[in-house]
Design a protein around this motif. Structure first.
Motif, PDB file in Angstrom:
ATOM      1  N   CYS A 157       0.859  -1.184   0.000  1.00 36.96           N
ATOM      2  CA  CYS A 157       0.000   0.000   0.000  1.00 36.96           C
ATOM      3  C   CYS A 157       0.897   1.236   0.000  1.00 36.96           C
ATOM      4  O   CYS A 157       1.488   1.585   1.018  1.00 36.96           O
ATOM      5  CB  CYS A 157      -0.899  -0.016   1.237  1.00 36.96           C
ATOM      6  SG  CYS A 157      -1.924   1.456   1.416  1.00 36.96           S
ATOM      7  N   THR A 168       0.374  10.675   2.259  1.00 39.89           N
ATOM      8  CA  THR A 168      -0.477  11.351   3.238  1.00 39.89           C
ATOM      9  C   THR A 168       0.403  11.938   4.329  1.00 39.89           C
ATOM     10  O   THR A 168       1.491  11.451   4.591  1.00 39.89           O
ATOM     11  CB  THR A 168      -1.506  10.382   3.857  1.00 39.89           C
ATOM     12  OG1 THR A 168      -2.369  11.104   4.728  1.00 39.89           O
ATOM     13  CG2 THR A 168      -0.856   9.265   4.648  1.00 39.89           C
ATOM     14  N   ILE A 225       2.655  -0.978   4.517  1.00 39.98           N
ATOM     15  CA  ILE A 225       2.349   0.425   4.222  1.00 39.98           C
ATOM     16  C   ILE A 225       3.649   1.189   3.943  1.00 39.98           C
ATOM     17  O   ILE A 225       4.589   1.133   4.731  1.00 39.98           O
ATOM     18  CB  ILE A 225       1.598   1.080   5.397  1.00 39.98           C
ATOM     19  CG1 ILE A 225       0.285   0.340   5.655  1.00 39.98           C
ATOM     20  CG2 ILE A 225       1.362   2.556   5.132  1.00 39.98           C
ATOM     21  CD1 ILE A 225      -0.404   0.746   6.943  1.00 39.98           C
ATOM     22  N   TRP A 262      -2.530  10.361   9.151  1.00 40.05           N
ATOM     23  CA  TRP A 262      -2.831   8.924   9.164  1.00 40.05           C
ATOM     24  C   TRP A 262      -4.317   8.628   9.278  1.00 40.05           C
ATOM     25  O   TRP A 262      -4.750   7.521   8.977  1.00 40.05           O
ATOM     26  CB  TRP A 262      -2.073   8.227  10.291  1.00 40.05           C
ATOM     27  CG  TRP A 262      -0.605   8.185  10.050  1.00 40.05           C
ATOM     28  CD1 TRP A 262       0.372   8.732  10.846  1.00 40.05           C
ATOM     29  CD2 TRP A 262       0.080   7.569   8.965  1.00 40.05           C
ATOM     30  NE1 TRP A 262       1.612   8.502  10.294  1.00 40.05           N
ATOM     31  CE2 TRP A 262       1.454   7.781   9.149  1.00 40.05           C
ATOM     32  CE3 TRP A 262      -0.326   6.863   7.838  1.00 40.05           C
ATOM     33  CZ2 TRP A 262       2.418   7.315   8.256  1.00 40.05           C
ATOM     34  CZ3 TRP A 262       0.627   6.389   6.959  1.00 40.05           C
ATOM     35  CH2 TRP A 262       1.975   6.618   7.170  1.00 40.05           C
ATOM     36  N   HIS A 283      -6.606   9.871   7.444  1.00 37.56           N
ATOM     37  CA  HIS A 283      -7.217   9.915   6.116  1.00 37.56           C
ATOM     38  C   HIS A 283      -6.247   9.365   5.087  1.00 37.56           C
ATOM     39  O   HIS A 283      -5.372  10.074   4.610  1.00 37.56           O
ATOM     40  CB  HIS A 283      -7.592  11.361   5.751  1.00 37.56           C
ATOM     41  CG  HIS A 283      -8.400  12.028   6.805  1.00 37.56           C
ATOM     42  ND1 HIS A 283      -9.710  11.720   7.031  1.00 37.56           N
ATOM     43  CD2 HIS A 283      -8.057  12.962   7.720  1.00 37.56           C
ATOM     44  CE1 HIS A 283     -10.155  12.453   8.032  1.00 37.56           C
ATOM     45  NE2 HIS A 283      -9.178  13.213   8.469  1.00 37.56           N
ATOM     46  N   GLY A 284      -6.396   8.110   4.754  1.00 37.35           N
ATOM     47  CA  GLY A 284      -5.549   7.476   3.747  1.00 37.35           C
ATOM     48  C   GLY A 284      -6.425   6.844   2.681  1.00 37.35           C
ATOM     49  O   GLY A 284      -6.928   5.735   2.876  1.00 37.35           O
ATOM     50  N   ASN A 307       4.876   5.092   2.837  1.00 36.83           N
ATOM     51  CA  ASN A 307       4.472   6.481   2.677  1.00 36.83           C
ATOM     52  C   ASN A 307       5.500   7.182   1.796  1.00 36.83           C
ATOM     53  O   ASN A 307       6.697   7.129   2.073  1.00 36.83           O
ATOM     54  CB  ASN A 307       4.373   7.151   4.046  1.00 36.83           C
ATOM     55  CG  ASN A 307       3.743   8.502   3.954  1.00 36.83           C
ATOM     56  OD1 ASN A 307       4.404   9.459   3.587  1.00 36.83           O
ATOM     57  ND2 ASN A 307       2.484   8.591   4.304  1.00 36.83           N
ATOM     58  N   GLU A 330       1.106   5.132  -0.301  1.00 27.24           N
ATOM     59  CA  GLU A 330       0.227   6.299  -0.220  1.00 27.24           C
ATOM     60  C   GLU A 330       1.000   7.553   0.130  1.00 27.24           C
ATOM     61  O   GLU A 330       2.081   7.494   0.687  1.00 27.24           O
ATOM     62  CB  GLU A 330      -0.920   6.060   0.756  1.00 27.24           C
ATOM     63  CG  GLU A 330      -0.549   5.835   2.189  1.00 27.24           C
ATOM     64  CD  GLU A 330      -1.772   5.535   3.045  1.00 27.24           C
ATOM     65  OE1 GLU A 330      -2.904   5.621   2.558  1.00 27.24           O
ATOM     66  OE2 GLU A 330      -1.582   5.213   4.204  1.00 27.24           O
ATOM     67  N   THR A 358      -5.767   5.525  -0.218  1.00 24.84           N
ATOM     68  CA  THR A 358      -5.261   4.252  -0.735  1.00 24.84           C
ATOM     69  C   THR A 358      -5.495   3.145   0.278  1.00 24.84           C
ATOM     70  O   THR A 358      -5.925   2.036  -0.070  1.00 24.84           O
ATOM     71  CB  THR A 358      -3.758   4.376  -1.063  1.00 24.84           C
ATOM     72  OG1 THR A 358      -3.569   5.494  -1.916  1.00 24.84           O
ATOM     73  CG2 THR A 358      -3.239   3.118  -1.725  1.00 24.84           C
ATOM     74  N   ARG A 359      -5.224   3.427   1.539  1.00 25.69           N
ATOM     75  CA  ARG A 359      -5.420   2.432   2.599  1.00 25.69           C
ATOM     76  C   ARG A 359      -6.893   2.028   2.702  1.00 25.69           C
ATOM     77  O   ARG A 359      -7.212   0.853   2.926  1.00 25.69           O
ATOM     78  CB  ARG A 359      -4.935   3.007   3.933  1.00 25.69           C
ATOM     79  CG  ARG A 359      -4.580   1.973   4.948  1.00 25.69           C
ATOM     80  CD  ARG A 359      -3.824   2.548   6.140  1.00 25.69           C
ATOM     81  NE  ARG A 359      -3.442   3.938   5.994  1.00 25.69           N
ATOM     82  CZ  ARG A 359      -4.031   4.946   6.640  1.00 25.69           C
ATOM     83  NH1 ARG A 359      -5.010   4.718   7.471  1.00 25.69           N
ATOM     84  NH2 ARG A 359      -3.630   6.189   6.455  1.00 25.69           N
TER      85      ARG A 359
END
Length: 171
Positions: A43, A47, A71, A50, A52-53, A73, A45, A55-56
């Motif tokens: 995943c 951002t 994950i 944390w 509001h993700g 970032n 992403e 992709t997650r």
């Protein structure tokens, strides 16, 4: 040509609807593929919050507890300056909210900065790009640039968190 009395908005609206439908179908296909229990999901992403993700959220449709998900970032180099205090940055990097929301996640968050630019040379068929888009002669040059970006990220984060370590706070 737009007929008299019309502003052409209907055509734009139809295009927007078609794009939205295509995006929903692409998401459905990706989520179905990720549901295979044998797959590990990466995943990636962008951002700095944390809670509001996007992709997650899509990944969690296939792996709700993120137990098969790592994950990552991206764009850390652009995020560090956005944090007002060293403790804000430390909180982001520790990501306790992710641990609370997904205590069984497979891994992460890991942080990365990837240099922009293409590897190689433009082809005859690649009319949309110029040689200026190709910043790396070969894969080794790109890997070297990634290592340099990682070193720069580590240095930037370390410099930003230094006041906390001097004050004796946990980093």
């Amino acid at each position: 040509r737009v007929p008299r009395g019309r502003n052409g908005a209907g055509s734009a609206f139809a295009q927007q609807r078609a794009l939205s439908a295509a995006a929903r179908e692409a998401e459905r296909l990706v989520v179905e593929k990720m549901k295979c229990q044998d797959y590990i999901i990466l995943c990636v992403e962008d951002t700095n919050d944390w809670k509001h993700g996007a992709t997650r959220e899509i990944v969690q449709k296939a792996d709700p507890d993120l137990s098969r998900t790592v994950i990552v970032n991206t764009k850390l180099d652009t995020k560090v300056p956005q944090f007002g205090t060293p403790s804000d940055l430390a909180e982001f990097i520790r990501a306790p909210l992710i641990d609370r929301l997904s205590p069984t996640k497979m891994g992460g968050p890991f942080f990365t900065t990837v240099p922009s630019g293409r590897v190689g040379r433009p082809t005859e068929n690649d009319k949309a790009r110029t040689s200026m888009d190709y910043l790396f002669e070969n894969d080794d040059d790109f890997v070297h640039a990634c290592a340099e970006a990682e070193a720069a990220d580590r240095s930037m984060v370390s410099d930003r968190l230094r006041p906390m370590s001097k004050a004796g706070e946990a980093v």
